[in-house]
Scaffold this motif. Sequence first.
Motif, PDB file in Angstrom:
ATOM      1  N   ASP A  33     -17.314  20.035  11.854  1.00 36.14           N
ATOM      2  CA  ASP A  33     -17.383  18.602  11.539  1.00 36.14           C
ATOM      3  C   ASP A  33     -15.993  17.994  11.389  1.00 36.14           C
ATOM      4  OD1 ASP A  33     -20.088  18.671  11.648  1.00 36.14           O
ATOM      5  OD2 ASP A  33     -20.425  18.509   9.488  1.00 36.14           O
ATOM      6  N   LEU A  34     -15.064  18.773  10.824  1.00 34.36           N
ATOM      7  CA  LEU A  34     -13.705  18.243  10.662  1.00 34.36           C
ATOM      8  C   LEU A  34     -13.066  17.959  12.011  1.00 34.36           C
ATOM      9  CD1 LEU A  34     -12.290  20.432   7.753  1.00 34.36           C
ATOM     10  CD2 LEU A  34     -13.208  18.116   7.652  1.00 34.36           C
ATOM     11  N   TYR A  35     -13.261  18.871  12.957  1.00 34.99           N
ATOM     12  CA  TYR A  35     -12.705  18.659  14.294  1.00 34.99           C
ATOM     13  C   TYR A  35     -13.323  17.421  14.933  1.00 34.99           C
ATOM     14  CZ  TYR A  35     -11.681  19.199  19.225  1.00 34.99           C
ATOM     15  OH  TYR A  35     -11.268  18.963  20.510  1.00 34.99           O
ATOM     16  N   ASP A  36     -14.642  17.334  14.881  1.00 30.22           N
ATOM     17  CA  ASP A  36     -15.340  16.224  15.535  1.00 30.22           C
ATOM     18  C   ASP A  36     -15.010  14.867  14.917  1.00 30.22           C
ATOM     19  OD1 ASP A  36     -16.518  18.005  17.257  1.00 30.22           O
ATOM     20  OD2 ASP A  36     -18.408  18.126  16.147  1.00 30.22           O
ATOM     21  N   TYR A  39      -9.981  15.084  14.126  1.00 29.44           N
ATOM     22  CA  TYR A  39      -8.951  15.474  15.100  1.00 29.44           C
ATOM     23  C   TYR A  39      -8.381  14.273  15.866  1.00 29.44           C
ATOM     24  CZ  TYR A  39      -6.744  17.606  19.155  1.00 29.44           C
ATOM     25  OH  TYR A  39      -5.843  17.950  20.135  1.00 29.44           O
ATOM     26  N   ASN A  40      -9.276  13.405  16.349  1.00 29.77           N
ATOM     27  CA  ASN A  40      -8.828  12.264  17.169  1.00 29.77           C
ATOM     28  C   ASN A  40      -8.176  11.142  16.374  1.00 29.77           C
ATOM     29  OD1 ASN A  40      -9.578  13.317  19.650  1.00 29.77           O
ATOM     30  ND2 ASN A  40     -11.693  12.657  19.384  1.00 29.77           N
ATOM     31  N   THR A  41      -8.178  11.241  15.052  1.00 30.05           N
ATOM     32  CA  THR A  41      -7.580  10.166  14.251  1.00 30.05           C
ATOM     33  C   THR A  41      -6.062  10.237  14.261  1.00 30.05           C
ATOM     34  OG1 THR A  41      -7.603  11.436  12.187  1.00 30.05           O
ATOM     35  CG2 THR A  41      -9.572  10.136  12.711  1.00 30.05           C
ATOM     36  N   MET A  42      -5.535  11.391  14.661  1.00 35.83           N
ATOM     37  CA  MET A  42      -4.085  11.566  14.694  1.00 35.83           C
ATOM     38  C   MET A  42      -3.579  11.314  16.109  1.00 35.83           C
ATOM     39  SD  MET A  42      -3.891  14.730  12.127  1.00 35.83           S
ATOM     40  CE  MET A  42      -5.327  14.715  11.109  1.00 35.83           C
ATOM     41  N   ARG A  43      -2.861  10.246  16.250  1.00 43.60           N
ATOM     42  CA  ARG A  43      -2.444   9.803  17.583  1.00 43.60           C
ATOM     43  C   ARG A  43      -1.164  10.481  18.066  1.00 43.60           C
ATOM     44  NH1 ARG A  43      -6.723   8.441  19.689  1.00 43.60           N
ATOM     45  NH2 ARG A  43      -7.962   6.985  18.501  1.00 43.60           N
ATOM     46  N   GLU A 137     -14.636   3.070  10.607  1.00 42.55           N
ATOM     47  CA  GLU A 137     -14.148   2.115  11.612  1.00 42.55           C
ATOM     48  C   GLU A 137     -13.659   2.853  12.851  1.00 42.55           C
ATOM     49  OE1 GLU A 137     -11.188  -0.452   9.923  1.00 42.55           O
ATOM     50  OE2 GLU A 137     -12.516  -1.043   8.266  1.00 42.55           O
ATOM     51  N   HIS A 138     -12.914   3.929  12.635  1.00 41.88           N
ATOM     52  CA  HIS A 138     -12.391   4.719  13.755  1.00 41.88           C
ATOM     53  C   HIS A 138     -13.543   5.316  14.572  1.00 41.88           C
ATOM     54  CE1 HIS A 138     -10.797   8.309  15.775  1.00 41.88           C
ATOM     55  NE2 HIS A 138      -9.685   7.611  15.887  1.00 41.88           N
ATOM     56  N   GLY A 143     -16.246   6.150  19.139  1.00 42.90           N
ATOM     57  CA  GLY A 143     -17.469   6.896  19.407  1.00 42.90           C
ATOM     58  C   GLY A 143     -17.410   8.346  18.939  1.00 42.90           C
ATOM     59  N   SER A 144     -16.623   8.603  17.916  1.00 41.32           N
ATOM     60  CA  SER A 144     -16.519   9.970  17.384  1.00 41.32           C
ATOM     61  C   SER A 144     -17.469  10.127  16.186  1.00 41.32           C
ATOM     62  CB  SER A 144     -15.074  10.284  16.974  1.00 41.32           C
ATOM     63  OG  SER A 144     -14.622   9.359  16.010  1.00 41.32           O
ATOM     64  N   LEU A 145     -17.543  11.340  15.682  1.00 37.04           N
ATOM     65  CA  LEU A 145     -18.444  11.634  14.560  1.00 37.04           C
ATOM     66  C   LEU A 145     -17.920  11.000  13.274  1.00 37.04           C
ATOM     67  CD1 LEU A 145     -20.847  13.407  13.423  1.00 37.04           C
ATOM     68  CD2 LEU A 145     -19.099  15.093  12.891  1.00 37.04           C
TER      69      LEU A 145
END
Length: 196
Positions: A33-36, A39-43, A137-138, A143-145
């Motif tokens: 769940d942490l990855y999903d 992960y994408n929040t860090m640009r 919001e992110h 469209g992420s978890l």
Amino acid sequence: MYKKQMTVQKILCMAAIIMSAVVFFYSLGIMTDLYDSLYNTMRNPNDYFQTDVPGSIVYYNMQQFNQYFLVYSIVLIVLAALLFVTNTHSRRKYYISNYIATGLFAAASVYMTWFGHTYIEIFRAQFLQVDFEALKEHAEMWGSLYTESTFWFDIHYAVFALLLIVSALLIANAVWKVSLMKEEARLIEEGRRAAA
């Protein structure tokens, strides 16, 4: 009495393998769940502090712990297999190798529980510091978890409790085995004396 005890020891050795596998799969799943979600929040991969969601660095903070956790769970599986290699599951009489295999598995289980519980509680507290409004919001934007669930952190209580129960029962089984072996030796000695 030996028949009952040997049935129990076979069941406990199987339970040790099963619980070791459960710990292994838990080590694989704890980051899912942490990855999903994080992960994408860090640009910027070069600077983990540049994030769309404050607190999401917990995902990177857990990486080294998760590597050790995975390795330790594999070691636990090997030690559980050692119970079968030394025939601890089927021996009528225990030898030193059986006591060593049982002791190593129990010690590894206690260490794994201490290690896992200590760090999982630390990372659970860090996860709860994530800015969940920003994460929501992110998630809607990309469209992420989105999750606030601490399920993967909390389930460790059940996983490690069962692991410790199996270890304690293996030790209790070894003590039971020793008492049966002593009783058998006493009866044999009494039989010899009666025959003489």
